[in-house]
Scaffold this active site. Structure first.
Site, PDB file in Angstrom:
ATOM      1  N   GLY A 240       0.799  -1.215   0.000  1.00 37.14           N
ATOM      2  CA  GLY A 240       0.000   0.000   0.000  1.00 37.14           C
ATOM      3  C   GLY A 240       0.831   1.263   0.000  1.00 37.14           C
TER       4      GLY A 240
ATOM      5  N   GLU B 233       8.396   5.594   7.587  1.00 31.65           N
ATOM      6  CA  GLU B 233       8.157   5.498   9.027  1.00 31.65           C
ATOM      7  C   GLU B 233       8.199   6.832   9.763  1.00 31.65           C
ATOM      8  OE1 GLU B 233      11.108   2.451   8.590  1.00 31.65           O
ATOM      9  OE2 GLU B 233      10.080   1.269  10.105  1.00 31.65           O
TER      10      GLU B 233
HETATM   11 MO1  MOS Z   1       8.308  -1.279   8.718  1.00 25.79          MO
HETATM   12  S1  MOS Z   1       8.029  -1.578  10.727  1.00 25.79           S
HETATM   13  O1  MOS Z   1       9.928  -1.153   8.444  1.00 25.79           O
HETATM   14  O2  MOS Z   1       7.418  -2.382   7.878  1.00 25.79           O
END
Ligand code: MOS
Length: 731
Positions: free
Chosen positions: A459, A698
């Site tokens: 996604g 992230e």
């Molecule tokens: Mo992420 S926690 O690097 O999928």
């Protein structure tokens, strides 16, 4: 810069997803598909005495029941991206956590399988009371599986010269990933070869792991994951249910589908483990940080520990001469932890950025000024210049857009009716890496290109951005290029994780396209009549479906003509991209930076807390698709609001059962919890990657929790050092 890159294009797989044409693992089917259901332990610690599966076997449609007595004995799996893999299931009679798989039932239909799973009678011998409490003296403090400690200078000496010392303990709750798509595996044996459809973020690792566990050649295993319905880190491992689906398919000699239920998602695919963190921080009267000590402890499972680099970003975040950080764990009778967006950093940043804020208030500094006062002009650990760092601009642009100057420094002084208003700020410095990656590019006689790599797009927009990059490099319109992923038969790709895939895979896509252009030039070189004869890759550009000379655009050839001339239907090139060496580096690899400003509103009568407005300014280097990049930050911000205010996986203190393992009981932000969300990108292309892009998967989440906690303090004068900040903590 080509218009294909930058502002961005719509998701190329959007229409397929909206129409239901995208094949998620739950959608995969076979003519003779059978279905599996899981039986889970109802105790958290002890042994299996007996499993009576007679009623289950006799139930309608049942094909097989597998327990630890009948399951194949297999090998342990290799290390993953963030730690050791979970142990294989059903290998012995020991119970380590509530919800552990004790049997799998296979039947003709999902309904028959789950009905029969309910008929399996399990007798347990309870052992000692389960270890569930962080403070249980029976659980020893131990190092995490990787040494994540950092040290520079002398913290005690620094604290001795500090005018003010701040010492506090911060805690974060267990959180559980709740992707919309339930995790599912379809395993299908054909003779001795196995196809596994799975919700994985890393098909190549899943292939290698399954092969290793079963003791068969990797070439006998194919993992397919063209679509994954969200993962956020839950798809980085090969979980036990995947191996059980493989066992089940072997047992009945048919393809088997296993779909986890939402409650099973709470124990079966990892979680962000709780943490207790202590910070000692010393500062001079003028605001200069002279010491930071950050020590964390996170909970881990008895039989599986993942890596949570909780204090991992602390040493690089501020200029400070004396720093010591370390991460430790305590093993408990809990389900396996795993990665959840911004693993480690999501917890660690909350403590660090709360502590900086506390010192700012203690010194009477503006929290923004406090951070600027200690800005790391160079990488504070290595002393090397940053490869790119626009954090100052993040602060400046964010403060301006947010209206930080309207903040009244006095706590509890701002209000709107019965809402108390607080402004909170947090900074994020994100570590980031690039890894080796492969891709393959093909051009066909009709002037279309297809590029492939075994990556995953849960996604994030990988399929879209890689198509853009390939189209740009090959000089083709977007609709003449396909990008295929999600199949371990394709060239090797690293995980869609750790904010690393775009840079790693993007470089591989570029390398494959360059290799293809080189092959076309080689063909032209063999052709006396070709205007491109004798020219090298750096002499030409690819545009409008042709290769032409940089210096003379009239001089060139269409791909279609080169292929036709050599009687080729297609031409394929494969390449591997490797990141620049870190040895003898003259620049410190920066990673992305961000500043986050939040307006928090607290109802003075009811204690309701609302994040009303968020401004996020991110330096992620060159932005390849502003639309999908912005979506990453929006989603991360909402995840951060969940972590700050709502999300807490609650384990019953007596039994070890998770008591809120449903979407009705485990609170995640809904639209009403979602703020007015302003996202801005600043910064320059990073020179350490050919694309200039730093990761941003992230950094959207990290920092939100601290900014909200800091805003709550500004609004109310209450310093809450424990997330989620639920209203009972305020009243
Ligand atoms: Mo992420 S926690 O690097 O999928």
């Amino acid at each position: 810069m080509s218009p294909l890159i930058g502002p961005g294009v719509d998701r190329v797989d959007g229409p397929a997803k909206v129409r239901g044409a995208a094949t998620y693992p739950t959608d995969v089917t076979y003519p003779d598909l059978a279905h599996a259901a899981l039986v889970r332990s109802t105790i958290a610690s002890g042994r299996l005495i007996a499993i009576d599966d007679a009623d289950a076997r006799a139930a309608s449609g049942v094909l097989a029941v597998i327990t630890h007595e009948t399951a194949a004995k297999v090998k342990a799996a290799p290390f993953g991206l963030l730690g050791p893999a979970p142990p294989p299931p059903l290998q012995d009679d020991r119970i380590h956590h509530h919800g552990q798989y004790v049997a799998v039932v296979v039947a003709e239909t999902p309904h028959e399988a789950s009905m029969a799973a309910g008929l399996v009678k399990v007798e347990y011998e309870r052992g000692d009371p389960p270890l569930l409490d962080f403070d249980d003296p029976r659980s020893e403090l131990e190092p995490t599986p990787w040494d994540t400690a950092t040290r520079r200078g002398d913290v005690d000496a620094g604290l001795a010269e500090a005018a003010v010392v701040h010492e506090a303990t911060y805690t974060t709750a267990d959180n559980t990933n709740n992707p919309l798509g339930l995790f599912a595996t379809v395993a299908a044996w054909e003779g001795d070869t196995l196809t596994v459809h799975d919700a994985t973020q890393w098909p190549a690792y899943a292939q290698a792991t399954i092969a290793e566990v079963l003791g068969i050649a990797p070439t006998a295993v194919r993992v397919r994951a063209p679509y994954v319905g969200g993962a956020f880190g839950a798809g980085l491992f090969v979980w036990q249910h995947v191996i059980l689906a493989v066992f089940a398919s072997r047992a009945v000699g048919r393809p088997v589908k296993l779909v986890l239920s939402r409650p099973q998602m709470f124990t079966g695919v990892g979680h962000r483990p709780s943490s207790v963190q202590t910070i000692r921080m010393g500062v001079r009267r003028d605001g200069e940080l002279v010491a930071i000590e950050h020590v964390s402890t996170n909970s881990a499972a008895l039989d599986h520990a993942s890596i949570e680099p909780i204090s991992g970003a602390t040493a690089r975040s501020y200029s400070c001469a004396n720093v010591a950080t370390s991460d430790r764990q305590r093993r408990l009778n809990i389900a396996f932890p795993g990665s959840m967006r911004g693993p480690g950093h999501a917890q660690g940043n909350f403590a660090l950025e709360s502590a900086i804020d506390e010192l700012a208030y203690e010194l009477g500094f503006d929290p923004l000024e406090m951070r600027l006062r200690n800005f790391a002009e160079v990488h504070p650990q290595s002393g090397l210049p940053w490869s790119s760092n626009a954090l100052r601009e993040c602060y400046a642009v964010g403060a301006d857009r947010f209206g930080w100057s309207n903040r009244n420094p006095e706590v509890g002084s701002m209000r709107d009716g019965h809402w108390k208003i607080g402004y909170g700020l947090a900074a994020v410095s994100w570590s980031w890496w690039q890894v080796r990656c492969q891709a393959r590019a093909t051009i066909t006689r009709d002037g279309h290109a297809e590029v492939r790599s075994a990556a995953s797009d849960p996604g994030t927009g990988t399929r879209t951005v890689m198509r853009q990059l390939a189209a740009e490099r090959l000089g083709l319109p977007l609709d003449h290029v396909r990008f295929e992923l999600g199949d371990s038969d394709m060239p090797w790709s690293p995980a869609s994780g750790g904010s690393s895939l775009t840079a790693s895979l993007g470089n591989a896509v570029h390398a494959a396209c360059n290799a293809l252009l080189q092959q076309l030039l080689d063909l032209a070189g063999d052709d006396d009549r070709s205007p491109l004869r004798g020219y090298a890759l750096h002499d030409v550009v690819a545009t409008s479906g042709r290769i032409q000379l940089r210096t003379d655009p009239r001089c060139g050839e269409h791909y279609t003509d080169i292929l036709a001339c050599h009687q080729l239907n297609e031409l394929t090139a494969e390449a591997e991209a490797t990141p620049p060496s870190e040895e003898d580096a003259e620049l410190a690899r920066s990673g992305p930076f961000a500043a986050k400003f939040v307006e928090v509103r607290v109802d003075e009568d009811l204690g309701l807390i609302h994040a009303a407005r968020v401004t996020t300014v991110v330096d992620a280097g060159r932005i390849l698709n502003e639309k999908t990049a912005r979506s990453q930050i929006l989603g991360g911000t909402i995840g951060g609001i969940g972590q700050a205010l709502l999300e807490e996986t609650v384990t019953d203190a007596g039994t070890g059962r998770i008591v809120n393992a449903t979407l009705g009981d485990y609170l995640i932000p809904v639209n009403a919890d979602t703020p007015d969300n302003d996202v801005v990108f600043v910064g320059e292309p990073d020179p350490l990657t050919p694309l200039g892009a730093k990761g941003l998967g992230e950094i959207g989440l990290v920092g939100i929790a601290a900014a909200i906690a800091n805003g709550v303090h500004h609004a109310t004068g209450r310093r809450i050092r424990s997330i989620p900040i639920t209203l009972d903590k305020l009243l």
